[in-house]
Design a protein around this motif. Structure first.
Motif, short mmCIF file in Angstrom:
data_model
loop_
_atom_site.label_atom_id
_atom_site.label_comp_id
_atom_site.label_asym_id
_atom_site.label_seq_id
_atom_site.Cartn_x
_atom_site.Cartn_y
_atom_site.Cartn_z
N CYS A 65 -7.88 -2.13 2.14
CA CYS A 65 -7.44 -3.45 2.61
C CYS A 65 -8.06 -3.78 3.96
O CYS A 65 -8.46 -4.93 4.22
CB CYS A 65 -5.92 -3.49 2.71
N ARG A 66 -8.16 -2.80 4.82
CA ARG A 66 -8.79 -3.04 6.13
C ARG A 66 -10.25 -3.46 5.96
O ARG A 66 -10.72 -4.43 6.57
CB ARG A 66 -8.70 -1.78 6.99
N ALA B 8 -2.22 -1.84 8.56
CA ALA B 8 -0.99 -2.34 7.93
C ALA B 8 -0.27 -3.27 8.90
O ALA B 8 -0.12 -2.95 10.08
CB ALA B 8 -0.08 -1.18 7.55
N CYS C 240 -1.89 -6.14 4.26
CA CYS C 240 -1.14 -5.12 3.50
C CYS C 240 0.10 -4.69 4.27
O CYS C 240 0.18 -4.81 5.49
CB CYS C 240 -2.01 -3.92 3.16
N ILE D 69 -4.63 1.42 2.13
CA ILE D 69 -4.63 0.79 3.45
C ILE D 69 -6.06 0.64 3.97
O ILE D 69 -6.45 -0.42 4.49
CB ILE D 69 -3.78 1.60 4.45
N ASP D 70 -6.85 1.67 3.80
CA ASP D 70 -8.22 1.63 4.28
C ASP D 70 -9.04 0.58 3.52
O ASP D 70 -9.85 -0.15 4.12
CB ASP D 70 -8.87 3.00 4.14
N ALA E 57 0.84 -1.21 0.00
CA ALA E 57 0.00 0.00 0.00
C ALA E 57 0.86 1.25 0.00
O ALA E 57 1.68 1.44 0.90
CB ALA E 57 -0.92 -0.01 1.21
N ALA F 38 2.59 -1.26 4.45
CA ALA F 38 2.68 0.15 4.09
C ALA F 38 4.05 0.42 3.49
O ALA F 38 5.08 0.07 4.09
CB ALA F 38 2.45 1.02 5.31
N ILE G 269 -0.06 4.22 11.44
CA ILE G 269 -0.25 3.45 10.20
C ILE G 269 -0.66 2.01 10.53
O ILE G 269 -1.53 1.42 9.89
CB ILE G 269 1.03 3.47 9.35
N ARG G 270 -0.03 1.44 11.53
CA ARG G 270 -0.40 0.08 11.94
C ARG G 270 -1.84 0.04 12.45
O ARG G 270 -2.56 -0.94 12.20
CB ARG G 270 0.55 -0.40 13.04
#
Length: 839
Positions: free
Chosen positions: A640-641, A669, A647, A637-638, A631, A649, A664-665
């Protein structure tokens, strides 16, 4: 997009001006800015070369701005490393305490610190945060943002789509220099010169000349040499549409520019905005345009506001300030040139004669001016022919040819006029106040004043007013005496009088009350707003993040491939993960199939910038059902969530400290790629403050220097102007750009037609691997570019031996001829370089 600004728009749209020093602030204020943005000289500022302000200046500066009804924003728009965070906490505390209205922030972790220290301090996401769609803005909202500065690369249509899809206030650049790369995504200064644009040290490598090597052949582009140097943005024509779209702020670029530039550009855009509000159109004529170009111009264009036109954006003929075109040299006689003028000139003006065939430009001031009849003149009008003489020895006349372009680049008369706007003692721009008077015989005189933002003060004279025998006070006298506001920042807008029983008011009393009223109002306006400021929680955020860490039995290797041949050659060869990062995403289906057949987990790389209408590119990745997605922006990222897709980052998220990594985690990610702004020690510092399992470290790569909306393929290899008519030369040609030292940097286009220029020399982080292994870091990435199968296998095998501690870092560098560095900010992993070498 409709053009229909309403009357209420005047109160919504802000004109935001740059301020590199005190004179710039004054120039902005007096010429109509609603807000100014400025940096501090203590660092954390993306314009390190500006004069900037000291921490000790903040109180006086913010008092001045509040007095003049101008908002003040501080730029904290760089990445910040873990060891710098303690000092930053104190800086943020001081900024909040001084009453600064907002901070501009790039770093996710910095935004989190600001929110903890002062909830009332607005956070504006810098354009370097790379928020280019409603989807990315929505993800970043949780940082506590109050405003987002959009990328310059967005068109009016795209800006309108974003504005219609979010309630987040938006800021748009309206005038100034354009970076060829997306802000926050340029690694060129670092890669070539050891200085980071993400740390305020841009070396402007985009303004240098480059040659085009196409299919291993040097292309003769004649005078087109500046392939990456955009013309300046002059977006005044878009103002009505931007106001109609509900844009909160129109921003002028230029913290490195002069106070005269700030005064000039601010004044013209103030009038343009006011015209757009009042008349639904703007009036910028040729004289206005020339005045703006004389303060600074590489040539004006609408930038990306009208969409992509790659030939117009980057003509490639120049990269420096030129001013306005006067004409061409028609004749040369002694130390004079003859020019038919397309603009007026006068004695003392600065001119430049452009060199041809790579020769340097020359210029100087006009010392002598004659008309076509040979008569001496002080000035000559547009359309006439002039003989122009320069000072002795200023011009090498042997190199001046007929047909050379002549530019006017300085106008002393204009500069004097601009300087007068901010050097006088008497304010030019005054804020309106309303004054109310209650005057009644036998009672004290009561006078109150209310500012345009509803701040009120009152002065009551202690003595009762006597009855008048001849000349009772009247409204005319009150207006004349109380309206004497010269030398103050105020002007009388409305006077309300309640006069009873014909009192007399001595003139000396009125003068005294007026002065006291002004003093009290200024005191109230300058007051610092009450805020909750605490650093306790923020200082706890400086602590390392400690949690149980799952240590791997052996280090894992991920290999990023850019074609199917590379991918085939590494799958099944013992690598733990492959990434596919292809220009043609139609090949992703085959890539996933190959990896599955060879039992190698595969991740698909997303585009770096996601603009309106490009969400489908994210969904396309998911449809191929990869094991991972690499990502490169928040929207991916969003996605994928939401779709439960694992994913990682990538570096483009610019994670430089543990609190950015933590955020970010928290979005989903699993691992985070460390920013390429980190040098060896900074990588180690990052590893020491977070769980090592969070990180994936790139140990071999060709640094992606420029990532651009601008397409060089289209600009110079196609008769077209954008991706709809270019014929896609990127599909048929291998292109490299040769710099001034002869290095040939590979240029590639992605599926969205954005170009990336990669450093010709591969860079190795081999020297840091041993320490990373000792600290438990488990994932290491090799990024390929255009290596053939043999080179691909050799590179992967070499790093496997390094990770198994069978060879040394020196062996890796020698065998791969790789550059000895992993990052280039404040230090390198090789012999110290000269950061100015590329200049």
């Amino acid at each position: 997009m409709s053009t229909n600004p309403s009357e209420t728009d005047a109160h919504r749209v802000e004109l935001l001006a740059p301020a590199g020093d005190w004179d710039c602030v004054r120039g902005a204020i007096e010429n109509g800015a609603d807000a100014v943005y400025f940096g501090l000289d203590c660092g954390f500022n993306a314009r390190a070369r500006a004069k900037n302000f000291g921490i000790s200046d903040l109180d006086d500066l913010m008092r001045m701005l509040r007095r003049r009804s101008v908002r003040g924003y501080v730029t904290i728009n760089t990445l910040v490393f873990p060891d710098e965070l303690p000092r930053l906490v104190g800086v943020i505390e001081r900024i909040a305490d001084s009453g600064v209205d907002a901070v501009l922030v790039q770093d996710f972790g910095v935004a989190r610190l600001v929110r903890e220290i002062c909830p009332e301090l607005e956070i504006h996401a810098s354009t370097q945060m790379s928020l280019t769609s409603a989807e990315t803005i929505e993800v970043a909202r949780s940082l506590g943002l109050s405003r987002v500065v959009l990328a310059r690369e967005l068109s009016l249509a795209e800006i309108g789509k974003i504005a219609g899809s979010t309630d987040m206030p938006l800021e748009v650049f309206i005038h100034g220099a354009l970076c060829v790369a997306y802000s926050g995504q340029c690694l060129t200064s670092e890669s070539l010169g050891g200085r980071s644009a993400n740390r305020g040290q841009c070396a402007q490598a985009c303004r240098l000349p480059y040659e085009l090597v196409c299919d291993d052949q040097l292309r003769d582009l004649e005078e087109v040499r500046y392939l990456l140097s955009p013309q300046d943005l002059a977006g005044y024509a878009a103002i009505p549409d931007l106001i109609s779209a509900g844009i909160a702020s129109l921003k002028i670029e230029g913290r490195l520019k002069t106070p005269e530039y700030v005064a000039n550009i601010t004044a013209h855009y103030r009038r343009a905005i006011d015209d757009a509000i009042a008349n639904r159109k703007i009036k910028i004529d040729e004289t206005d345009r020339r005045e703006m170009e004389l303060s600074f111009s590489r040539g004006f264009s609408p930038g990306w506001l009208e969409g992509n036109n790659h030939k117009r954006l980057v003509p490639g003929l120049q990269s420096a300030k030129r001013g306005i075109e006067l004409g061409v040299v028609r004749d040369v006689a002694g130390d004079q040139v003859q020019v038919e003028l397309s603009a007026p000139i006068a004695l003392g003006d600065g001119l430049a004669i452009l060199g041809k065939h790579g020769q340097a430009d020359q210029g100087g001031r006009i010392y002598e001016l004659r008309d076509s009849a040979g008569q001496m003149q002080k000035h000559i009008a547009e359309g006439d022919t002039a003989w122009i003489g320069f000072g002795r020895g200023e011009i090498d006349w042997s190199t001046v040819e007929q047909g050379a372009l002549v530019f006017k680049n300085d106008d002393p008369k204009l500069n004097r006029r601009l300087r007068r706007t901010f050097t006088g003692d008497d304010p030019i721009r005054r804020r309106p106040i309303d004054i109310s008077v209650v005057a009644e015989t036998g009672k004290p005189l009561r006078v109150s004043a209310t500012s345009d933002d509803s701040v009120s003060v009152e002065v009551i004279d202690p003595d009762p007013l006597p009855a008048a025998r001849k000349h009772p006070i009247d409204e005319t006298t009150l207006r004349e005496k109380l309206g004497r506001l010269g030398g103050t920042p105020f002007r009388l807008r409305e006077l309300r009088c309640d006069i009873r029983s014909a009192p007399i008011v001595p003139m000396a009393m009125l003068n005294r009350i007026r002065r006291e009223l002004v003093a009290r109002l200024i005191e109230r306006l300058e007051q610092t707003p009450a805020r909750r400021i605490t650093t306790e929680t923020a200082r706890k955020m400086l602590d390392p993040i400690v949690q149980p860490d799952s240590t791997m039995d052996s280090p894992r290797i991920a290999v990023l491939c850019r074609n199917l041949e590379q991918l085939r050659s590494v799958c099944g060869e013992g690598v733990d993960l492959v990434y596919a990062d292809f220009q043609d995403i139609r090949q992703y289906r085959e890539a996933v199939s190959i990896a599955a057949d060879l039992e190698t987990p595969i991740g698909l790389a997303s585009i770096r910038m996601q603009k309106p209408g490009e969400a489908g590119l994210i969904k396309t990745l998911a449809r191929h059902r990869p094991d991972w997605i690499l990502a490169r922006n928040l929207a991916v990222i969003d996605h994928c969530r939401r779709e439960s897709i694992p994913c990682i980052a990538d570096f483009s998220l610019n994670v430089a400290n543990h609190r950015s990594a933590q955020w970010i985690r928290s979005l989903g990610a699993e691992r985070v790629t460390a920013s390429y702004d980190l040098n060896r020690q900074q990588v180690m510092d990052l590893v020491d403050v977070l769980p090592s399992s969070w990180l994936e470290i790139v140990v071999h790569q060709h640094m992606p220097m420029f990532h651009m909306e601008h397409c060089v393929f289209c600009a110079v290899l196609s008769p077209g102007t954008d991706k709809t008519n270019c014929g896609r030369p990127c599909d048929h040609h291998v292109v490299r750009l040769r710099d001034r030292v002869g290095a040939e940097h590979t240029l590639q286009a992605d599926v969205a037609c954005r170009n990336t220029l990669y450093n010709a020399t591969p860079q190795s982080g081999a020297e840091v691997v041993s320490d990373l292994l000792d600290r438990g870091v488990g994932w290491y990435r090799i990024e390929l570019l255009d290596e053939d199968v043999a080179a691909t296998k050799f590179t992967v095998a070499t790093y496997r031996k390094l990770l198994e501690r069978k060879i040394t870092a020196g062996d890796v560098w020698r065998q791969l001829s790789a550059a000895n560095r992993i990052g280039v900010t404040r230090g390198t992993l090789e012999t110290k370089r000269d950061p100015l070498a590329i200049l």
